[in-house]
Design an enzyme around this catalytic site. Structure first.
Site, PDB file in Angstrom:
ATOM      1  N   HIS A  17     -31.508  63.873  45.638  1.00  0.00           N
ATOM      2  CA  HIS A  17     -30.852  63.527  44.370  1.00  0.00           C
ATOM      3  C   HIS A  17     -29.344  63.783  44.481  1.00  0.00           C
ATOM      4  CE1 HIS A  17     -34.926  64.600  42.379  1.00  0.00           C
ATOM      5  NE2 HIS A  17     -34.749  63.311  42.181  1.00  0.00           N
ATOM      6  N   LYS A  41     -45.434  62.205  32.160  1.00  0.00           N
ATOM      7  CA  LYS A  41     -45.378  63.157  33.274  1.00  0.00           C
ATOM      8  C   LYS A  41     -45.573  64.557  32.731  1.00  0.00           C
ATOM      9  CE  LYS A  41     -42.659  60.660  36.648  1.00  0.00           C
ATOM     10  NZ  LYS A  41     -41.551  60.707  37.599  1.00  0.00           N
ATOM     11  N   ARG A  90     -35.266  54.827  48.529  1.00  0.00           N
ATOM     12  CA  ARG A  90     -35.589  55.537  49.768  1.00  0.00           C
ATOM     13  C   ARG A  90     -36.256  54.632  50.779  1.00  0.00           C
ATOM     14  NH1 ARG A  90     -38.161  60.005  46.084  1.00  0.00           N
ATOM     15  NH2 ARG A  90     -38.233  58.117  44.877  1.00  0.00           N
ATOM     16  N   SER A 128     -39.450  64.905  44.819  1.00  0.00           N
ATOM     17  CA  SER A 128     -39.725  66.197  44.177  1.00  0.00           C
ATOM     18  C   SER A 128     -41.193  66.570  44.287  1.00  0.00           C
ATOM     19  CB  SER A 128     -39.320  66.145  42.704  1.00  0.00           C
ATOM     20  OG  SER A 128     -37.959  65.875  42.585  1.00  0.00           O
TER      21      SER A 128
HETATM   22  P1  ADP Z   1     -38.665  61.732  42.413  1.00  0.00           P
HETATM   23  O1  ADP Z   1     -37.639  62.595  43.039  1.00  0.00           O
HETATM   24  O2  ADP Z   1     -39.946  62.462  42.131  1.00  0.00           O
HETATM   25  O3  ADP Z   1     -38.884  60.424  43.108  1.00  0.00           O
HETATM   26  P2  ADP Z   1     -36.967  61.269  40.056  1.00  0.00           P
HETATM   27  O4  ADP Z   1     -37.365  60.564  38.803  1.00  0.00           O
HETATM   28  O5  ADP Z   1     -36.516  62.653  39.894  1.00  0.00           O
HETATM   29  O6  ADP Z   1     -38.221  61.221  40.997  1.00  0.00           O
HETATM   30  O7  ADP Z   1     -35.868  60.405  40.802  1.00  0.00           O
HETATM   31  C1  ADP Z   1     -34.712  59.967  40.142  1.00  0.00           C
HETATM   32  C2  ADP Z   1     -33.977  58.960  40.994  1.00  0.00           C
HETATM   33  O8  ADP Z   1     -33.582  59.570  42.208  1.00  0.00           O
HETATM   34  C3  ADP Z   1     -34.812  57.745  41.407  1.00  0.00           C
HETATM   35  O9  ADP Z   1     -33.950  56.633  41.445  1.00  0.00           O
HETATM   36  C4  ADP Z   1     -35.270  58.089  42.794  1.00  0.00           C
HETATM   37  O10 ADP Z   1     -35.501  56.929  43.558  1.00  0.00           O
HETATM   38  C5  ADP Z   1     -34.062  58.833  43.301  1.00  0.00           C
HETATM   39  N1  ADP Z   1     -34.420  59.753  44.386  1.00  0.00           N
HETATM   40  C6  ADP Z   1     -35.271  60.792  44.347  1.00  0.00           C
HETATM   41  N2  ADP Z   1     -35.356  61.407  45.535  1.00  0.00           N
HETATM   42  C7  ADP Z   1     -34.511  60.722  46.363  1.00  0.00           C
HETATM   43  C8  ADP Z   1     -34.157  60.834  47.732  1.00  0.00           C
HETATM   44  N3  ADP Z   1     -34.704  61.745  48.518  1.00  0.00           N
HETATM   45  N4  ADP Z   1     -33.278  59.960  48.213  1.00  0.00           N
HETATM   46  C9  ADP Z   1     -32.756  59.002  47.422  1.00  0.00           C
HETATM   47  N5  ADP Z   1     -33.045  58.823  46.138  1.00  0.00           N
HETATM   48  C10 ADP Z   1     -33.905  59.670  45.607  1.00  0.00           C
END
Ligand code: ADP
Length: 169
Positions: A17, A41, A90, A128
């Site tokens: 993130h 969720k 990703r 996550s």
């Molecule tokens: P999660 O981390 O469980 O996928 P989130 O809702 O917290 O879900 O993710 C928020 C945003 O951050 C989304 O656009 C997700 O694709 C992106 N994101 C999450 N983890 C990564 C990562 N490791 N690399 C790039 N983008 C990420």
């Protein structure tokens, strides 16, 4: 002032993130990283805990606002006067859902722009829920989250284990 919104669950915030957030800060004057309250969720961390972890993680970054919101993202983006919404991509597996969301949001508001950013490849397999799962089994997640998040995760796992021992008796 070019403002972008970076929405997500952040349960908890990871280095993936933060990688996306830092890339977005190169493109926009301000990025609002915001927790989408999603009743579907059932997060491990409360909203307050997630906000605290985000705030600590972004302390050294300039141009970041930390927030949370309910309801439609298009409405929230309009309220914040954002020119774009940032999402991380990703792998191809993210693409279908993200495309659907981006197009639906554009249908709801034709000015809605979604910007997709790709993280450093070392974070492409990180999310996550994997971090929570590894931590639950006492695995090492120190490469995936900031140190203070690691501490909170360890605490949370101990709390959970103490509680389940208590109920067994
Ligand atoms: P999660 O981390 O469980 O996928 P989130 O809702 O917290 O879900 O993710 C928020 C945003 O951050 C989304 O656009 C997700 O694709 C992106 N994101 C999450 N983890 C990564 C990562 N490791 N690399 C790039 N983008 C990420």
């Amino acid at each position: 002032m070019r403002i972008a919104i970076y929405p997500g669950t952040f349960d908890p915030i990871t280095n993936g993130h933060l990688d996306i957030l830092e890339r977005a800060l190169r493109l926009f004057d301000k990025v609002v990283i915001t927790i989408a309250r999603n009743s579907a969720k059932n997060p491990l961390f409360s909203e307050k805990e997630r906000l605290e972890m985000i705030r600590r993680s972004v302390r050294t970054l300039k141009g970041v606002e930390v927030d949370s919101f309910d309801g439609l993202l298009v409405e929230y983006a309009r309220k914040k006067k954002a020119v774009a919404v940032v999402r991380g991509l990703r792998a191809i597996s993210d693409f279908e859902y993200e495309l659907q969301m981006a197009l639906m949001n554009r249908k709801l508001d034709e000015d809605f722009v979604t910007v997709f950013l790709m993280p450093n490849e070392k974070y492409t397999y990180l999310n996550s829920s994997i971090v929570r799962e590894i931590a639950r089994h006492d695995g090492d997640v120190k490469d995936f989250v900031p140190p203070h998040v690691l501490e909170k995760l360890t605490e949370k796992m101990h709390e959970g284990k103490a509680r389940s021992k208590g109920t067994k008796r």
